[in-house]
Scaffold this active site. Structure first.
Site, short mmCIF file in Angstrom:
data_model
loop_
_atom_site.label_atom_id
_atom_site.label_comp_id
_atom_site.label_asym_id
_atom_site.label_seq_id
_atom_site.Cartn_x
_atom_site.Cartn_y
_atom_site.Cartn_z
N ASP A 169 -1.48 1.57 4.55
CA ASP A 169 -1.46 0.12 4.13
C ASP A 169 -2.79 -0.27 3.81
O ASP A 169 -3.69 0.44 3.35
CB ASP A 169 -1.06 -0.75 5.30
N ASP A 221 0.35 -6.30 18.91
CA ASP A 221 1.62 -6.97 18.38
C ASP A 221 2.83 -6.13 18.09
O ASP A 221 3.98 -6.37 17.90
CB ASP A 221 1.64 -8.26 17.64
N HIS A 268 2.79 -4.00 15.73
CA HIS A 268 2.90 -3.35 14.42
C HIS A 268 2.67 -2.16 13.96
O HIS A 268 1.73 -1.48 14.74
CB HIS A 268 2.22 -4.52 13.16
N GLU A 314 4.49 -6.41 10.62
CA GLU A 314 4.42 -7.44 11.69
C GLU A 314 5.76 -7.73 12.18
O GLU A 314 6.97 -7.32 11.83
CB GLU A 314 4.03 -8.78 11.14
#
Ligand code: GLP
Length: 260
Positions: free
Chosen positions: A67, A135, A137, A142
């Site tokens: 990413d 979270d 990810h 996300e």
């Protein structure tokens, strides 16, 4: 999923480095997907050490960036390309032009995403290394990311921007937009290896491995892959109901499994 519980983060790094070394031994031209963040650093330190010792070589390998931020100048220290160059690829024998990533300078990032997705598909990733965000990810997928998503532009949650602010001078400088391989792209890799260490990752590890598969917790998508390995330390294993089972499986693995 295979869950390997190492005594500490350094040992977890050695386990993952062993997997990468074995892959490169069997297939020197392998494509390896590289993740950023703090978690893979123990792996990268071990790979650098082994390369310097002449134990392994990336000279024929290719690396794909998982990413990347949008909106940063290409020489910004916080870009993931620069991070990976600093922490790994600039210190091993990988050809610099074989560190591949999305073209974040493209006029329309959607074109860059499509081109990167195509480049990944043309070769296929042999081993994708992953971390996990608090979270859930993976990459920058996300919560609520489609489990079939492909490489695309995403908007970061407030939590991820806050978690990643440590790599910038202030929270305000953390970009809102990123390019990430999609969950579907990640699941296409031939093998997935996720590393997570420390008490702050315990809940994420439990939800990824023992929770329901859900777009609300992207790392749970690893349950859909036929060859996913999660390498954690004792602290990150603290909330696993099946920790003892995983320890038994690993301690009693047959000889053929120890090799691969
Ligand atoms: C970033 C990266 C992820 C990484 C996550 C966790 O958000 N995009 O690929 O897994 O950070 O980072 P850390 O390992 O530092 O906790």
């Amino acid at each position: 999923m295979e869950v390997i519980i190492a005594a500490n983060a350094n040992d977890a790094g050695v386990v993952v480095a062993d997997l990468i070394e074995r892959l490169l031994h069997d297939k020197p031209t392998a494509a390896i997907g590289l993740a950023t963040g703090s978690s893979p650093l123990v792996v990268y330190a071990e790979l650098i050490r082994r390369c310097a010792a002449g134990q392994l070589s990336f000279s024929e390998a290719t690396a794909f960036i998982l990413d990347e931020y949008l909106g940063l100048t290409t020489d910004h220290a916080a870009t993931y390309r620069e991070f990976l160059r600093r922490e790994l690829t600039g210190r091993i024998d990988l050809e610099p032009e074989r560190l591949l990533g999305p073209d974040t300078a493209a006029e329309d990032p959607r074109d860059a995403c499509a081109a990167y997705e195509q480049r990944i598909a043309s070769q296929g990733i042999d081993l994708q290394l992953l971390g996990v965000g608090t979270d859930g990810h993976i990459g920058f997928n996300e919560p609520t990311s489609s489990l079939s998503s492909r490489t695309r532009v995403k908007t970061l949650t407030r939590q991820t921007r806050t978690d990643n602010a440590r790599f910038f001078d202030s929270l305000a400088q953390v970009p809102h937009h990123v390019v990430t391989q999609g969950i579907g792209t990640i699941l296409d890799a031939r093998r997935l290896v996720l590393i997570a260490c420390g008490p702050s990752k315990a809940e994420a590890v439990a939800r990824a491995t023992e929770g329901p598969v859900s777009a609300m917790f992207p790392a749970s998508a690893l349950q859909l892959h036929e060859r996913a390995t999660i390498v954690i330390d004792e602290e990150a294993a603290a909330l696993l109901q099946l920790a003892d089972y995983h320890r038994d499986v690993y301690a009693n693995r047959p000889e053929w499994q120890r090799r691969g």
